[in-house]
Design a protein around this motif. Structure first.
Motif, PDB file in Angstrom:
ATOM      1  N   LEU A 434       0.815  -1.227   0.000  1.00  0.00           N
ATOM      2  CA  LEU A 434       0.000   0.000   0.000  1.00  0.00           C
ATOM      3  C   LEU A 434       0.844   1.271   0.000  1.00  0.00           C
ATOM      4  N   LEU A 435       2.148   1.131   0.151  1.00  0.00           N
ATOM      5  CA  LEU A 435       3.007   2.316   0.163  1.00  0.00           C
ATOM      6  C   LEU A 435       3.051   2.998  -1.203  1.00  0.00           C
ATOM      7  N   GLU A 436       2.587   2.291  -2.236  1.00  0.00           N
ATOM      8  CA  GLU A 436       2.540   2.866  -3.578  1.00  0.00           C
ATOM      9  C   GLU A 436       1.124   3.262  -3.966  1.00  0.00           C
ATOM     10  N   ASP A 437       0.198   3.218  -3.026  1.00  0.00           N
ATOM     11  CA  ASP A 437      -1.197   3.514  -3.343  1.00  0.00           C
ATOM     12  C   ASP A 437      -1.347   4.958  -3.818  1.00  0.00           C
ATOM     13  N   ARG A 443      -1.805   5.747   2.111  1.00  0.00           N
ATOM     14  CA  ARG A 443      -0.364   5.590   2.301  1.00  0.00           C
ATOM     15  C   ARG A 443       0.056   6.004   3.717  1.00  0.00           C
ATOM     16  N   GLU A 471       9.111  13.025  -2.078  1.00  0.00           N
ATOM     17  CA  GLU A 471       7.918  12.509  -1.424  1.00  0.00           C
ATOM     18  C   GLU A 471       7.215  13.608  -0.631  1.00  0.00           C
ATOM     19  N   LEU A 475       4.424  12.521   4.811  1.00  0.00           N
ATOM     20  CA  LEU A 475       4.614  11.086   4.667  1.00  0.00           C
ATOM     21  C   LEU A 475       6.031  10.703   5.073  1.00  0.00           C
TER      22      LEU A 475
END
Length: 490
Positions: A434-437, A443, A471, A475
């Motif tokens: 899910l870190l690439e959601d 995220r 980023e 986050l």
């Protein structure tokens, strides 16, 4: 539908928990960056904000307080000077005092003690209230002088409560004398009774029992509450007498129920059980809570029929369901399981939450079905996820991992949050995915959840996020925080 949405408050913990978790996460992430983004306030700007604390416009006052809180270090000195500035308006001075109290600013004590002698009774009362918040025994002597000598009854009442809250035994004798003085103002005597409960000294019990026969119900109410706080078995029989007296003021009887629950003496069980049939809904609700605090096994046997009684008020059945869940006796499983089919959403929600508290694995399959059923109200589904987390086991974990692929945001968010609490290593890989959601909130939740359940693989991924300057800043900060939590854990 709006009625259903109203179910998100009170005992409906999961949605509330999710929101609070997100807000906490954001605040935690932001807190380390605030000082870098905003310069310190100038003295003139601080003074301007202090003046805005006296505004009639509530939004202006709130904004001023928020700004001052952000720049607490540079604002405190000017605010402390404001407390004793007789040229300032009463509203500015009192609101400034309240804020300093919330900040637990001990340097304000000296100025507040001086304010106990101010010409304005509003300032004097405010000083007593804030001194209680600060809870410092150095203010006791000044508060005792105010209690004995101030001409304003509101000020003296606040001084009484402050002395009780601070908890210094020097206040015991003066408070007892005021409570026993029938020529004293009623409001001051009532505050003295409440203060004796806060003080926690059982030497006041006999006098408080005596005051249960006072003519004014407000003084009886305060005495009943104080006896519950003091938790002395001598109060049980007199409080049962209050509860059983149908001619007693309803609010006093209800407070007697709560106090008997706090006392935890089984001699009150019969009266509390009979109160479940009282005409007043509030009395019945209070009795459910009180019975839960007494004999656990007997309470289950009494509350099960209440839960199963379809003629009983929904709120009482709901409270009984939640109490039975907390009591943890699996005898309640069948009744709680049956309520899952109820047409009343409040009862269904209570049964879902209670089944989680019961931690009976027989509830896993029906809770999974509820969580997955798109026809269900969302708060029932997210609460089912939370209850699955309390029961645990492979089936529950697998179902929650599967829910990460849901096309519904609330279900995904609930599953992420719950898996973060679970600490099951099987959740690490799906959460890493899910870190690439595309959804930044998902995220953020995944990053936070990995802090609770991730291992060395998660550390590597999170460190990459933290080091990536392209980023999202928040986050990256959340990733740093989760890395620290994982390292502390492993």
């Amino acid at each position: 539908m709006m009625r259903f949405l109203g179910l998100k408050s009170g005992s409906k913990w999961f949605v509330f928990l999710s929101v609070i978790l997100f807000v906490f996460l954001v605040i935690t992430v932001f807190s380390g960056c605030i000082d870098e983004r905003k310069p310190e306030l100038s003295p003139g700007e601080v003074d301007e904000l202090i003046q805005e604390l006296g505004s009639e416009n509530r939004s202006i006052r709130i904004n001023a307080e928020n700004e001052l809180s952000t720049y607490r270090d540079s604002a405190s000195e000017a605010m402390l000077r404001t407390l004793n500035d007789g040229n300032e308006s009463v509203k500015v001075r009192t609101n400034t005092a309240y804020i300093l109290g919330r900040w637990d600013e001990k340097r304000a004590i000296k100025a507040l003690v001086q304010n106990l002698d101010d010409e304005s009774p509003v300032v004097r009362e405010n000083a007593a209230i804030v001194l209680e918040v600060l809870g410092d025994e150095t203010a006791v002597e000044a508060l005792l002088e105010t209690l004995e000598g101030d001409e304003n009854e509101s000020v003296r009442s606040s001084a009484s409560l402050a002395l009780g809250g601070i908890g210094d035994e020097r206040a015991l004798k003066p408070l007892i004398e005021i409570l026993g003085n029938e020529s004293e103002k009623l409001s001051v005597r009532t505050s003295a009774a409440e203060a004796l409960g806060r003080l926690g000294d059982r030497r006041a019990v006999d006098l408080l029992i005596l005051k249960l026969s006072e003519e004014d119900y407000r003084l009886r109410f305060a005495s009943v509450r104080a006896l519950g706080q003091l938790e002395d078995e001598r109060a049980v029989v007199p409080l049962v007498g209050i509860l059983d007296n149908n001619n007693e003021n309803l609010s006093v009887r209800k407070e007697a129920v709560y106090s008997l629950g706090k006392l935890g003496d089984d001699k009150a069980f019969t009266s509390l059980m009979e109160t479940l049939q009282a005409e007043d809904l509030g009395l019945r609700m209070a009795s459910v809570s009180a019975l839960e605090m007494l004999d656990k096994e007997r309470a289950v046997d009494v509350l099960l029929p209440v839960l199963n009684n379809e003629s009983q008020a929904v709120k009482v059945r709901e409270a009984s369901a939640l109490a039975l869940g907390r009591l943890g006796d699996k005898k309640a499983f069948e009744s709680l399981f049956y309520l899952l089919q109820s047409e009343n959403p409040e009862l269904r929600l209570a049964s879902i939450e209670a089944l989680g508290d019961l931690r009976d694995r027989r509830a896993v399959d029906p809770l999974i079905l509820i969580m997955r059923d798109k026809r269900e109200v969302m708060v029932l589904r997210t609460t089912a996820a939370y209850s699955l987390s309390k029961i645990g086991g492979n089936e529950a974990v697998d179902a929650l991992i599967s829910a990460l692929d849901s096309d519904e945001f609330e279900i995904r968010r609930a599953a992420i949050s719950v898996l973060g609490v679970f600490g099951d290593e099987r959740a690490e890989e799906p959460l890493l995915g899910l870190l690439e959601d595309e959804n930044i909130t998902i995220r953020l939740f995944a990053v936070d959840a990995l802090g609770g359940t991730g291992g060395l693989r998660a550390v590597e991924e999170l460190e990459q996020i933290a080091a990536n300057e392209s980023e999202d800043e928040y986050l990256r900060d959340a990733a740093n925080d989760s890395v620290l939590r994982i390292r502390d854990r492993i």
